[in-house]
Design an enzyme around this catalytic site. Structure first.
Site, PDB file in Angstrom:
ATOM      1  N   TRP A 166       0.804  -1.227   0.000  1.00 34.06           N
ATOM      2  CA  TRP A 166       0.000   0.000   0.000  1.00 34.06           C
ATOM      3  C   TRP A 166       0.835   1.274   0.000  1.00 34.06           C
ATOM      4  CZ3 TRP A 166       1.902   2.348   4.180  1.00 34.06           C
ATOM      5  CH2 TRP A 166       2.297   1.572   5.274  1.00 34.06           C
ATOM      6  N   LYS A 190      -3.118  -8.293  -7.479  1.00 34.65           N
ATOM      7  CA  LYS A 190      -3.888  -8.068  -6.253  1.00 34.65           C
ATOM      8  C   LYS A 190      -3.330  -6.853  -5.535  1.00 34.65           C
ATOM      9  CE  LYS A 190      -3.833  -9.170  -1.959  1.00 34.65           C
ATOM     10  NZ  LYS A 190      -4.367  -7.897  -1.436  1.00 34.65           N
ATOM     11  N   SER A 244       5.881  -7.346   3.086  1.00 35.08           N
ATOM     12  CA  SER A 244       6.678  -7.631   4.278  1.00 35.08           C
ATOM     13  C   SER A 244       7.422  -8.964   4.147  1.00 35.08           C
ATOM     14  CB  SER A 244       5.765  -7.675   5.501  1.00 35.08           C
ATOM     15  OG  SER A 244       4.813  -8.702   5.325  1.00 35.08           O
ATOM     16  N   TYR A 254       3.643 -21.207  -0.136  1.00 33.25           N
ATOM     17  CA  TYR A 254       2.537 -21.442  -1.079  1.00 33.25           C
ATOM     18  C   TYR A 254       3.067 -22.133  -2.330  1.00 33.25           C
ATOM     19  CZ  TYR A 254      -0.006 -17.703   1.501  1.00 33.25           C
ATOM     20  OH  TYR A 254      -0.612 -16.915   2.442  1.00 33.25           O
ATOM     21  N   GLU A 266      10.305  -8.839  -3.097  1.00 28.92           N
ATOM     22  CA  GLU A 266      10.869  -7.517  -2.750  1.00 28.92           C
ATOM     23  C   GLU A 266      10.304  -7.188  -1.373  1.00 28.92           C
ATOM     24  OE1 GLU A 266      12.993  -6.244  -4.771  1.00 28.92           O
ATOM     25  OE2 GLU A 266      12.572  -7.589  -6.445  1.00 28.92           O
ATOM     26  N   CYS A 301      10.155   1.153   1.980  1.00 28.71           N
ATOM     27  CA  CYS A 301      10.986  -0.024   2.282  1.00 28.71           C
ATOM     28  C   CYS A 301      12.464   0.345   2.394  1.00 28.71           C
ATOM     29  CB  CYS A 301      10.793  -1.082   1.210  1.00 28.71           C
ATOM     30  SG  CYS A 301      11.070  -0.451  -0.445  1.00 28.71           S
ATOM     31  N   GLU A 397      11.760  -3.246  11.342  1.00 34.19           N
ATOM     32  CA  GLU A 397      11.233  -2.268  10.383  1.00 34.19           C
ATOM     33  C   GLU A 397       9.985  -1.615  10.976  1.00 34.19           C
ATOM     34  OE1 GLU A 397       9.312  -3.707   6.784  1.00 34.19           O
ATOM     35  OE2 GLU A 397      10.331  -2.136   5.660  1.00 34.19           O
TER      36      GLU A 397
END
Ligand code: NAD
Length: 495
Positions: A166, A190, A244, A254, A266, A301, A397
């Protein structure tokens, strides 16, 4: 003519955001009929109910994306035609910059100035750059003897899933959409649940530019629903994920539990900003230090939040950085004078505030900042000094406006502290000694080292992380397209 806050408020009044998913060239409700609500974090106003996609919608999108890929409507299209379409898309994004930027600002609390730059300048440049690469990628011929011809060719991998965060919603989506479409993949995006609106709007601009229906699909939803379904889908060939480290690990699982799809990661960072003892503390250095930490409200980031400063310079550095940080204008994101907007959600604001409390508890000295009590999720730019590397605020972070000054006695200690983190995304280094700069840059285990200025590089340079900041994949540069390609050998016997 430069627009004012009132102009942007008027654009906001006229917006008609899209709330449905975009599958096979049409906006549509989810199969379940479920939605989730979307709010403006700066005003807490309700924006709309967004389609909450789940595994059934992902199946539907994958089926059409695969069909289009096999039909070759995009994947087999001559590259110069794909180029033309993407160049048109770059133009359309430019034309719609004001509308998209206001939409992004309302959705996220990001400043209008940043949104205009990311959407009006950076994003179209990405479409243009990858469009221009589309018809300039050559294969290789292996050095065989006269009895054979060995061709090494690259092919689009098939269906690419793009999972985006976001903090730069439009730009991060474009970082993935532009190279994957350029090489001929079908794409399923997504967006983050906190910031779905501009990606949904981009879909119809792509259609208008000529991207065939079903080739670019946008599925808003939660991580656990739409995100997981994309990660676990047996007919998605690659997922490029930005987010994250914790969720990045899930994508590896997955993949292992499903079709071993390629996973590009990333991830997060905790990046150092090193000022070695021979550096000169001047306005330029201070500006870079302040922006490296507080750009996008620290929700970045590569934010350089570990400011590792040679002891003889600490006093001057601290005074000057505080003076500069005091000048940041916090407030209404739609005001072009605002430099720091709202945090993305009240929950995220609370997480950041918890880190600020922890910094105080663990003995760092807070020089300025903390909560800003007004409607919306605002935090003042916060500066700690006397931060040591074992403190939580030096290691985790925070993803908010919390900078820590860490005094060190030597270049060797600066390097040791800079290296002592689980992350490896970015570092900035100030020194006047070119040999020291090169040696230190080589010794820093991170994807980008920026010398005598804070920069993430640009479109032409790969961006990604060492250690827990990423996998071997890279966004940007020619490296980005590798995520979306397969390598095939065609061996021909010559008789
Ligand atoms: P996040 O990991 O919570 O979410 C990122 C995306 O993953 C979202 O779309 C989310 O819906 C999805 N997701 C969440 N849980 C999921 C699950 N269980 N399964 C599948 N998908 C899931 O990250 P965020 O809070 O949106 O973004 C902030 C993070 O992104 C920070 O760590 C930041 O450093 C990182 N980031 C990295 C880069 C980079 O290029 N390295 C750029 C921007 C942001």
């Amino acid at each position: 003519m430069t627009k004012t806050k009132t102009d942007y408020e008027q654009i906001a009044q006229q917006l008609k955001p899209r709330f449905q998913a975009f599958i096979d060239g049409k906006y549509c409700d989810t199969i379940s009929g479920e939605t989730f609500s979307c709010h403006n974090p700066a005003t807490e106003e309700f924006i709309g109910d967004i389609a909450h996609c789940d595994a059934a919608d992902v199946d539907k999108a994958v089926a059409v994306a695969r069909k289009r890929f096999e039909q070759g409507v995009w994947s087999q299209r001559p590259p110069e035609e794909r180029k033309e379409v993407l160049l048109k898309l770059a133009d359309l994004v430019r034309k719609h910059t004001d509308e998209l930027a206001v939409l992004e600002s309302l959705d996220t609390g990001k400043t209008i100035t940043d949104c205009l730059h990311e959407i009006g300048t950076e994003a179209p440049a990405f479409f243009q750059w990858y469009a221009e690469l589309a018809d300039k990628a050559f294969g290789k011929i292996a050095p065989t003897g006269p009895d054979a011809l060995g061709l090494i060719v690259k092919e689009p991998v098939g269906i690419a899933g793009a999972i985006v965060p976001w903090n730069f919603p439009f730009l991060m989506a474009v970082w993935k959409i532009a190279p994957s479409l350029a090489v001929g993949c079908s794409v399923i995006v997504k967006p983050a649940e906190q910031s779905p609106l501009t990606a949904l709007r981009l879909a119809e601009l792509a259609q208008q530019a000529g991207v065939p229906d079903g080739v670019l699909n946008i599925l808003p939803g939660m991580g656990e629903t739409a995100g997981q379904a994309i990660g676990r889908h047996n007919d998605i060939d690659v997922v490029s994920f930005t987010g994250s480290t914790e969720v990045g690990r899930m994508f590896m699982r997955y993949s292992g539990d499903s079709n071993l799809k390629g996973i590009g990661l990333e991830l997060g960072g905790k990046s150092p900003f090193l000022v070695l003892e021979d550096a000169t503390i001047n306005d330029d250095l201070i500006e870079h230090a302040a922006m490296s930490a507080f750009w996008n409200g620290g929700q970045n980031c590569s934010a350089n939040m570990r400011q590792i400063i040679a002891a003889p310079l600490v006093e001057e550095y601290t005074a000057r950085i505080c003076e500069r940080v005091q000048k940041f204008t916090l407030g209404d994101p739609l005001d072009p004078n605002t430099e720091i907007g709202s945090m993305i959600t009240p929950e995220h604001k609370q997480n950041v505030m918890n880190y600020i409390h922890k910094g105080n508890q663990e003995g760092a000295k807070m020089l300025m900042g903390g909560d800003l009590e007004r409607t919306g999720s605002y935090i003042k730019p916060t500066v700690f000094t006397d931060v040591t590397n074992n403190m939580t605020i030096a290691q985790e972070e925070i993803f908010g406006p919390v900078l820590g000054i860490m005094p060190v006695q030597s270049t060797a200690e600066a390097l040791q502290v800079a290296r002592d983190t689980d992350y490896g995304l970015h570092a900035t280094l100030f020194t006047q000694d070119i040999n020291r700069a090169i040696k230190t840059a080589r010794a820093l285990p991170c994807g980008t080292v920026s010398i005598n200025g804070f920069s993430e590089g640009d479109i032409k340079t790969p961006f990604g992380g060492y250690k827990l900041s990423g996998s071997l994949s890279r966004d940007n540069g020619t490296e980005a397209i590798e995520q979306y390609l397969q390598t095939k050998t065609i061996w021909i016997n010559v008789q």
